[in-house]
Each structure stands twice: as structure tokens, then as C-alpha cells.
Design a protein around this motif. Structure first.
Motif, mmCIF file in Angstrom:
data_model
loop_
_atom_site.group_PDB
_atom_site.id
_atom_site.type_symbol
_atom_site.label_atom_id
_atom_site.label_comp_id
_atom_site.label_asym_id
_atom_site.label_seq_id
_atom_site.Cartn_x
_atom_site.Cartn_y
_atom_site.Cartn_z
ATOM 1 N N GLY A 7 76.851 62.815 5.489
ATOM 2 C CA GLY A 7 78.005 62.208 6.446
ATOM 3 C C GLY A 7 77.549 60.809 7.089
ATOM 4 N N VAL A 8 78.607 60.558 8.089
ATOM 5 C CA VAL A 8 78.527 58.994 8.482
ATOM 6 C C VAL A 8 77.920 59.343 9.873
ATOM 7 C CG1 VAL A 8 79.923 57.281 9.342
ATOM 8 C CG2 VAL A 8 80.611 58.462 7.224
ATOM 9 N N ARG A 54 76.011 63.154 12.758
ATOM 10 C CA ARG A 54 76.490 62.937 11.415
ATOM 11 C C ARG A 54 77.841 63.701 11.245
ATOM 12 N NH1 ARG A 54 73.049 59.487 9.257
ATOM 13 N NH2 ARG A 54 74.049 59.536 7.290
ATOM 14 N N ARG A 70 81.164 64.498 8.379
ATOM 15 C CA ARG A 70 82.274 64.235 7.213
ATOM 16 C C ARG A 70 83.523 64.270 7.458
ATOM 17 N NH1 ARG A 70 78.410 68.132 5.147
ATOM 18 N NH2 ARG A 70 80.152 69.678 4.729
ATOM 19 N N TYR A 92 81.576 54.606 14.343
ATOM 20 C CA TYR A 92 81.803 55.499 13.249
ATOM 21 C C TYR A 92 81.319 54.768 11.936
ATOM 22 C CZ TYR A 92 83.912 58.620 9.750
ATOM 23 O OH TYR A 92 84.133 59.621 8.783
ATOM 24 N N GLY A 93 79.769 54.921 11.803
ATOM 25 C CA GLY A 93 79.247 54.177 10.905
ATOM 26 C C GLY A 93 79.515 52.597 11.316
ATOM 27 N N GLU A 94 79.508 51.692 9.872
ATOM 28 C CA GLU A 94 80.021 50.567 10.204
ATOM 29 C C GLU A 94 81.313 49.920 10.306
ATOM 30 O OE1 GLU A 94 77.661 47.858 10.663
ATOM 31 O OE2 GLU A 94 76.194 49.573 10.894
ATOM 32 N N LEU A 95 82.254 50.880 10.219
ATOM 33 C CA LEU A 95 83.638 50.935 10.173
ATOM 34 C C LEU A 95 84.293 50.381 11.273
ATOM 35 C CD1 LEU A 95 86.382 51.944 8.515
ATOM 36 C CD2 LEU A 95 86.383 53.878 10.100
#
Length: 171
Positions: free
Chosen positions: A14-15, A79, A81, A118-121
């Protein structure tokens, strides 16, 4: 088993996400504890770690409001998904279960859950701006985040330690 697969074995899928939690109405501690349990129970979400909560002055549209009830704030790292919008919808369900009313922007609330990163988003969608547009300005987000992850970085803004030092230096 391929080497690539073996290297990833045992790693959480997951992220990585950062979720800010805050409450300034009702039993703030009980509300945050319940919301954290609900975050840990979200589908497709695991490795939820939560910083110790801190108190902060309520921030309103006009700035800090010392007359308003103080907030209890923390940050959760996890983390997932879940897609970003699905995660946001799940957070709104949790807020609603705790009596969240959206009558006034930046008003007092029983529970506030925000996706900080959200991660690198990155997203400019008004429904879900990522990373959170004011996270770099909020010690009540940066301080607990840094406590969980001393190497944390806010996408597009820099190292959390540097951002927090800048805010503390500015008074």
C-alpha cells in the motif's frame, strides 16, 4: 521465488499516508481513541501508528481563537490500498459517527480527520487537495508527525523537521 519478490516479502503493501486527527468538543480523548481504533479497522489499511496527542489553540478563519475550546491533536501514519477518495470517504464516515457537523468552515468540532499526505500524490481537487494545503503551517500537525517519523517529508514543502523549526523560529 524471484529475488525481486523475495525482497518485497514481508513489507507492508500500500501507499504511505499521513492522517491528522483533531477534536475540541466533547470528550476529546475518548473521541480520538475511538477514531484511532476505527482507523486501525479500515479495510485495506494497516501498519497504523499514532503519535501522542498534543493540545493546541483553535484556529478559526480569522486566526487563533484562545476563547474557543482547545484542540487535542495527533497524527496517524498508515499504509493503505484504498484510493485517496475512498480513504477520504471512510474518514468522513468516522467523523459523522462522532457527531461531526459541517455548519461553519473551521468551526469547533467533535472530530476532524484530514489526509495530510497520500504518498507523493499531488492533487488540486477542491474536494481533496494533496498534500494538505496548510499542513506546512501547522505545528499541531508537524510536531506529532515528526515524533513518529524523524525523517518525514511533506511532499512539495520539504523536511518536516525543517518546516517545524521554521514555524518555531517565527514565533
Amino acid at each position: 521465488m524471484s529475488r525481486r519478490l523475495a525482497q518485497g516479502f514481508g513489507q507492508p503493501a500500500g501507499v504511505p499516508v499521513v492522517i491528522a486527527l483533531g477534536a475540541n468538543l466533547g470528550d476529546r480523548t475518548a473521541t480520538l481513541d475511538a477514531a484511532i481504533a476505527q482507523l486501525r479497522a479500515l479495510p485495506l489499511t494497516d501498519d497504523v501508528r499514532v503519535a501522542a496527542p498534543i493540545s493546541s489553540v483553535a484556529v478559526k478563519l480569522d486566526g487563533p481563537d484562545a476563547a474557543a475550546p482547545q484542540y487535542l491533536n495527533t497524527v496517524a501514519l498508515a499504509r493503505t490500498r484504498l484510493a485517496p477518495r475512498m480513504l477520504l470517504d471512510a474518514l468522513h464516515v468516522i467523523e459523522n459517527q462522532h457527531g461531526r457537523v459541517r455548519a461553519e468552515r473551521w468551526g469547533d468540532r467533535t472530530l476532524d480527520l484530514d489526509i495530510v499526505a497520500y504518498g507523493e500524490l499531488t492533487s488540486a481537487d477542491p474536494q481533496l487537495t494533496l498534500p494538505h494545503p496548510r499542513a506546512a503551517e501547522r505545528t499541531f500537525v508537524l510536531e506529532p508527525w515528526l515524533a513518529l517519523d524523524p525523517d518525514a517529508e511533506l511532499p512539495g514543502a520539504g523536511r518536516v523537521a525543517d518546516l517545524l523549526a521554521g514555524l518555531r523560529g517565527a514565533g
